[in-house]
Scaffold this motif. Sequence first.
Motif, PDB file in Angstrom:
ATOM      1  N   ASP A 214       0.831  -1.200   0.000  1.00 40.81           N
ATOM      2  CA  ASP A 214       0.000   0.000   0.000  1.00 40.81           C
ATOM      3  C   ASP A 214       0.873   1.260   0.000  1.00 40.81           C
ATOM      4  O   ASP A 214       1.593   1.520   0.964  1.00 40.81           O
ATOM      5  CB  ASP A 214      -0.885  -0.013   1.248  1.00 40.81           C
ATOM      6  CG  ASP A 214      -2.111   0.869   1.128  1.00 40.81           C
ATOM      7  OD1 ASP A 214      -2.405   1.320   0.014  1.00 40.81           O
ATOM      8  OD2 ASP A 214      -2.775   1.095   2.154  1.00 40.81           O
ATOM      9  N   VAL A 216       1.082   5.048   0.445  1.00 43.69           N
ATOM     10  CA  VAL A 216       0.254   6.110   1.019  1.00 43.69           C
ATOM     11  C   VAL A 216       1.130   7.294   1.411  1.00 43.69           C
ATOM     12  O   VAL A 216       2.356   7.184   1.537  1.00 43.69           O
ATOM     13  CB  VAL A 216      -0.525   5.620   2.261  1.00 43.69           C
ATOM     14  CG1 VAL A 216      -1.416   4.438   1.907  1.00 43.69           C
ATOM     15  CG2 VAL A 216       0.426   5.257   3.400  1.00 43.69           C
ATOM     16  N   LYS A 224      -5.709   8.263   8.852  1.00 42.03           N
ATOM     17  CA  LYS A 224      -6.194   6.901   9.111  1.00 42.03           C
ATOM     18  C   LYS A 224      -5.913   6.501  10.557  1.00 42.03           C
ATOM     19  O   LYS A 224      -6.762   5.856  11.203  1.00 42.03           O
ATOM     20  CB  LYS A 224      -5.536   5.924   8.143  1.00 42.03           C
ATOM     21  CG  LYS A 224      -6.013   4.483   8.253  1.00 42.03           C
ATOM     22  CD  LYS A 224      -7.513   4.354   8.016  1.00 42.03           C
ATOM     23  CE  LYS A 224      -7.900   4.681   6.576  1.00 42.03           C
ATOM     24  NZ  LYS A 224      -9.342   4.388   6.339  1.00 42.03           N
ATOM     25  N   LYS A 260       7.362  -0.276  -3.868  1.00 42.26           N
ATOM     26  CA  LYS A 260       6.616  -1.505  -4.124  1.00 42.26           C
ATOM     27  C   LYS A 260       7.499  -2.709  -3.782  1.00 42.26           C
ATOM     28  O   LYS A 260       8.657  -2.747  -4.183  1.00 42.26           O
ATOM     29  CB  LYS A 260       6.197  -1.583  -5.592  1.00 42.26           C
ATOM     30  CG  LYS A 260       5.239  -0.501  -6.034  1.00 42.26           C
ATOM     31  CD  LYS A 260       4.636  -0.813  -7.408  1.00 42.26           C
ATOM     32  CE  LYS A 260       5.689  -0.874  -8.490  1.00 42.26           C
ATOM     33  NZ  LYS A 260       5.103  -1.087  -9.833  1.00 42.26           N
ATOM     34  N   PRO A 274      -1.795  -6.137   4.138  1.00 39.67           N
ATOM     35  CA  PRO A 274      -1.247  -5.455   2.957  1.00 39.67           C
ATOM     36  C   PRO A 274      -1.536  -3.960   2.894  1.00 39.67           C
ATOM     37  O   PRO A 274      -0.884  -3.243   2.138  1.00 39.67           O
ATOM     38  CB  PRO A 274      -1.923  -6.180   1.796  1.00 39.67           C
ATOM     39  CG  PRO A 274      -3.228  -6.656   2.366  1.00 39.67           C
ATOM     40  CD  PRO A 274      -2.945  -6.996   3.803  1.00 39.67           C
ATOM     41  N   SER A 275      -2.506  -3.478   3.663  1.00 39.76           N
ATOM     42  CA  SER A 275      -2.886  -2.068   3.589  1.00 39.76           C
ATOM     43  C   SER A 275      -2.648  -1.376   4.923  1.00 39.76           C
ATOM     44  O   SER A 275      -2.598  -2.014   5.985  1.00 39.76           O
ATOM     45  CB  SER A 275      -4.372  -1.936   3.218  1.00 39.76           C
ATOM     46  OG  SER A 275      -5.191  -2.389   4.282  1.00 39.76           O
ATOM     47  N   VAL A 276      -2.507  -0.056   4.877  1.00 35.79           N
ATOM     48  CA  VAL A 276      -2.340   0.719   6.102  1.00 35.79           C
ATOM     49  C   VAL A 276      -3.545   0.527   7.026  1.00 35.79           C
ATOM     50  O   VAL A 276      -3.400   0.397   8.239  1.00 35.79           O
ATOM     51  CB  VAL A 276      -2.133   2.207   5.773  1.00 35.79           C
ATOM     52  CG1 VAL A 276      -2.373   3.087   6.998  1.00 35.79           C
ATOM     53  CG2 VAL A 276      -0.714   2.438   5.247  1.00 35.79           C
ATOM     54  N   ASN A 277      -4.727   0.489   6.450  1.00 40.66           N
ATOM     55  CA  ASN A 277      -5.927   0.296   7.271  1.00 40.66           C
ATOM     56  C   ASN A 277      -5.881  -1.040   8.012  1.00 40.66           C
ATOM     57  O   ASN A 277      -6.151  -1.097   9.228  1.00 40.66           O
ATOM     58  CB  ASN A 277      -7.182   0.355   6.403  1.00 40.66           C
ATOM     59  CG  ASN A 277      -8.448   0.246   7.228  1.00 40.66           C
ATOM     60  OD1 ASN A 277      -8.699   1.053   8.117  1.00 40.66           O
ATOM     61  ND2 ASN A 277      -9.269  -0.761   6.934  1.00 40.66           N
ATOM     62  N   SER A 278      -5.514  -2.118   7.305  1.00 46.45           N
ATOM     63  CA  SER A 278      -5.454  -3.431   7.965  1.00 46.45           C
ATOM     64  C   SER A 278      -4.351  -3.479   9.008  1.00 46.45           C
ATOM     65  O   SER A 278      -4.490  -4.127  10.051  1.00 46.45           O
ATOM     66  CB  SER A 278      -5.261  -4.548   6.921  1.00 46.45           C
ATOM     67  OG  SER A 278      -4.044  -4.408   6.223  1.00 46.45           O
TER      68      SER A 278
END
Length: 285
Positions: A214, A216, A224, A260, A274-278
């Motif tokens: 991710d 960002v 977030k 990446k 895999p994501s900042v949110n997760s």
Amino acid sequence: MKICLTGGTGFIGSRVKSFFEHKGFIVENVTRADIKSSVESWKHKLEGAEMLINLAGAPIYKRWTPAYKKEILNSRIETTLKLLEAFKQIENKPSLVLSASAVGIYDEYEIHDEFSDHFGTGFLADVCKQWETSIASIATETTRLAILRIGVVLDSGGGALAKMLPSFKMGMGAVIGSGEQAFPCIHISDFLSAIWFLYQNEESSGIFNMVAPDIVSNKYFSKKLGEVLHRPVFLKVPQSLLKLGLGDGAVVLTKGQKIKPTRLTNSGFSYQFPSVNSILQDILK
């Protein structure tokens, strides 16, 4: 089975040590005192180790005086050169060497995977280049070398996120500078899993970007983090204030790289977060 580890008392190193001890490995720490003494006195720690993990280095999140910049460089290069000296003297050499570097080797303009040659030109980029060059000759037909270009490793119990949490929990979280600079990061669990993946996959060698997929900005990450904590994020820390407090070291916060992890994902590594949110949802649940 034995692993030899430098930087084992730092935030990342202590997590790596616990991770492998829980898997039944004996972890031999090469300490700062070892590095300052003769190689003869500690090379037995490396003898017979299945893997060497080199994470040694003074923290970069401090004010960069000329003396401290020298410490940042020497704590990495001198340690690595001492390891190389010991490595050449032992008979039973590790079959895998994992050596830290940082995503700061890249410039802040392009999107980089491991095949990018758009490198930065500042102090941190120069440190990373010298760091990687100093370990390169350890790779042989029987020892594979993987260089870990590490982003911001996130965990509530240490590192950058632990320093950010108190102010964010009080509703005093802030965007750094313009907030447009990239914020390459990875969950500590994925970082450890990636190391284990490289250990198990005997074809893995060369450069690996140790970040989540991710891409960002600092502003996105800060917003977030506030959202997950149910706190507002309305403050901004101007670059001039950071420069006043950290000197040239402010670039660590005001500049960032878009990264990446192409080689990890193409090799079959699967991210749990895999994501900042997760990442934030798991760490702060």
